[in-house]
Write a protein that holds these residues in place. Structure first.
Motif, PDB file in Angstrom:
ATOM      1  N   SER A 163     136.992  38.827  11.802  1.00  0.00           N
ATOM      2  CA  SER A 163     135.679  39.739  12.112  1.00  0.00           C
ATOM      3  C   SER A 163     134.587  39.115  12.822  1.00  0.00           C
ATOM      4  N   LEU A 164     134.546  37.779  12.571  1.00  0.00           N
ATOM      5  CA  LEU A 164     133.540  37.111  13.231  1.00  0.00           C
ATOM      6  C   LEU A 164     133.560  36.843  14.802  1.00  0.00           C
ATOM      7  N   LEU A 165     135.030  36.857  15.287  1.00  0.00           N
ATOM      8  CA  LEU A 165     135.231  37.030  16.859  1.00  0.00           C
ATOM      9  C   LEU A 165     134.690  37.977  17.507  1.00  0.00           C
ATOM     10  N   PRO A 166     135.236  39.036  17.089  1.00  0.00           N
ATOM     11  CA  PRO A 166     135.007  40.426  17.750  1.00  0.00           C
ATOM     12  C   PRO A 166     133.543  40.822  17.615  1.00  0.00           C
ATOM     13  N   ALA A 167     132.927  40.547  16.646  1.00  0.00           N
ATOM     14  CA  ALA A 167     131.286  40.809  16.367  1.00  0.00           C
ATOM     15  C   ALA A 167     130.560  40.089  17.351  1.00  0.00           C
ATOM     16  N   LEU A 168     131.011  38.604  17.696  1.00  0.00           N
ATOM     17  CA  LEU A 168     130.023  37.942  18.397  1.00  0.00           C
ATOM     18  C   LEU A 168     130.607  38.050  20.115  1.00  0.00           C
ATOM     19  N   LEU A 169     131.918  38.282  20.126  1.00  0.00           N
ATOM     20  CA  LEU A 169     132.180  38.201  21.734  1.00  0.00           C
ATOM     21  C   LEU A 169     131.987  39.806  21.917  1.00  0.00           C
ATOM     22  N   THR A 170     131.875  41.046  21.374  1.00  0.00           N
ATOM     23  CA  THR A 170     131.283  42.180  21.638  1.00  0.00           C
ATOM     24  C   THR A 170     129.967  42.106  22.369  1.00  0.00           C
ATOM     25  N   GLY A 171     129.011  41.256  21.657  1.00  0.00           N
ATOM     26  CA  GLY A 171     127.682  41.094  21.999  1.00  0.00           C
ATOM     27  C   GLY A 171     127.832  40.236  23.405  1.00  0.00           C
ATOM     28  N   VAL A 172     128.521  39.300  23.360  1.00  0.00           N
ATOM     29  CA  VAL A 172     128.598  38.342  24.571  1.00  0.00           C
ATOM     30  C   VAL A 172     128.948  39.306  25.854  1.00  0.00           C
ATOM     31  N   ALA A 173     129.846  40.156  25.606  1.00  0.00           N
ATOM     32  CA  ALA A 173     130.162  41.194  26.708  1.00  0.00           C
ATOM     33  C   ALA A 173     128.990  42.179  27.087  1.00  0.00           C
ATOM     34  N   VAL A 174     128.349  42.560  26.295  1.00  0.00           N
ATOM     35  CA  VAL A 174     127.129  43.405  26.509  1.00  0.00           C
ATOM     36  C   VAL A 174     126.214  42.671  27.209  1.00  0.00           C
ATOM     37  N   GLY A 175     126.079  41.317  26.797  1.00  0.00           N
ATOM     38  CA  GLY A 175     124.788  40.315  27.622  1.00  0.00           C
ATOM     39  C   GLY A 175     125.279  40.249  28.988  1.00  0.00           C
ATOM     40  N   ASN A 176     126.513  40.107  29.357  1.00  0.00           N
ATOM     41  CA  ASN A 176     127.024  39.955  30.903  1.00  0.00           C
ATOM     42  C   ASN A 176     126.959  41.219  31.361  1.00  0.00           C
TER      43      ASN A 176
END
Length: 340
Positions: free
Chosen positions: A126-139
């Motif tokens: 749950s932690l990994l998708p929650a974090l990486l989704t935001g990283v994708a938005v940031g990029n």
């Protein structure tokens, strides 16, 4: 319907689908991240799983539908994103698969060690998708290097830049807050009390990180609001109001209203993101002209028209079915013998 109208309509529709995913899967990802901190016993861990059990797989359908819409309406964007972000997306996919397995396998063996192992898998996946989704938005906010063919010209580690990681942390705090408020709605007793404390801590982190993102964005990812209608500037104001009302209702213990305003806060942030980026779907950080917009990366008029008609028929059905499922499983969650 003109081609330009359809391009804008599909830009909005993809945004709606991604917003639906952020709101719906956001709370169950948040529950997963919170699970080690809120659940103190095996019964309480089962309670958390049962709270999201009827909904989590349906919530992820919004991500699949959004990806499908992007593929059909803006295939060049889909190809560039999925090739450039390949490793990150595979990590998210692997995590979501493990998450599904953790639900189904947890109670297959009568062993405390077995259950605890899958509980930690549930947390990590749950932690990994929650974090990486935001990283994708940031990029996407700051832009990525694109060559003259509008293809990704970087590598995985370029995606892990400070700004995108900051957006990832802000997204994580957002999901944690949303998940904690959801648990306030669906549970009672000690779990609900811990969820309320988690919602307050998460909300504070969410606001602080969102402010930091706003400040850093001025220098690293300037919002593209120039030339936009004045009404666009109302979106950040409404989002701030929704965030404030979320905290007010959490403090009052009005969980249903808090969840509503938390969802509206997420929708507001997504609207700000979409308005700031318009008409870009994937801006180019190196050469502005290489960026992918809804005009230079869309499908043909006939394709968009056929898909639009299907969407007009299908979307109301999906929304109605989703609302019906949430209605059927309304009320407080109980731990029963047949649950997770």
């Amino acid at each position: 319907m003109s081609h330009e109208f359809l391009q804008v309509a599909w830009y909005l529709l993809v945004g709606v689908l991604m917003t639906g995913y952020a709101i719906l899967d956001g709370f169950d990802l948040g529950v997963g991240v919170l699970s080690p901190f809120i659940a103190r016993s095996d019964k309480e861990r089962r309670l958390l799983l049962n709270a999201v059990g009827p909904f989590w797989d349906g919530n992820e359908v919004w991500l699949l539908t959004g990806g499908g819409a992007l593929f059909a309406a803006f295939s060049h964007v889909y190809a560039t994103v999925f090739s450039g972000f390949y490793l990150a997306l595979m990590l998210v996919l692997f995590a979501l698969i493990l998450r599904a397995v953790s639900f189904e396998f947890r109670s297959k063996v009568e062993s405390q060690t077995w259950r605890q192992a899958w509980d930690w898998v549930f947390f990590g996946s749950s932690l990994l998708p929650a974090l990486l989704t935001g990283v994708a938005v940031g990029n996407v906010m700051r832009g990525v290097p694109l060559d003259a063919q509008m293809e990704f010209a970087g590598n995985f580690f370029m995606l892990l830049n400070p700004f995108s990681l900051l957006v990832g942390l802000a997204g994580l705090a957002m999901f944690v807050t949303h998940g904690a408020i959801y648990l306030m709605v669906k549970t009672d007793g000690a779990v609900a009390e811990r969820a309320e404390r988690g919602a307050i801590v998460g909300w504070i982190a969410w606001v602080i990180l969102a402010l930091l993102v706003t400040v850093v964005a001025v220098f690293d990812a300037p919002a593209r609001f120039e030339g936009k209608p004045l009404v666009v500037w109302a979106l950040p104001v409404l989002t701030v109001i929704f965030l404030a009302l979320t905290r007010v209702n959490v403090g009052r213990g009005e969980a249903g209203n808090a969840f509503l305003f938390s969802a509206l806060s997420i929708a507001g942030l997504m609207a700000v993101f979409g308005a700031a980026n318009f008409p870009y779907l994937l801006p180019a950080r190196n050469v502005v002209e290489n960026g992918l917009t809804l005009y230079n990366a869309s499908a043909s008029q006939k394709t968009l028209t056929a898909m639009f008609i299907i969407a007009l028929i299908g979307m109301p059905l999906v929304i109605t079915y989703t609302a019906y499922i949430y209605y059927i499983f309304r009320g407080k969650t109980k731990v029963e013998k047949g649950g997770y």
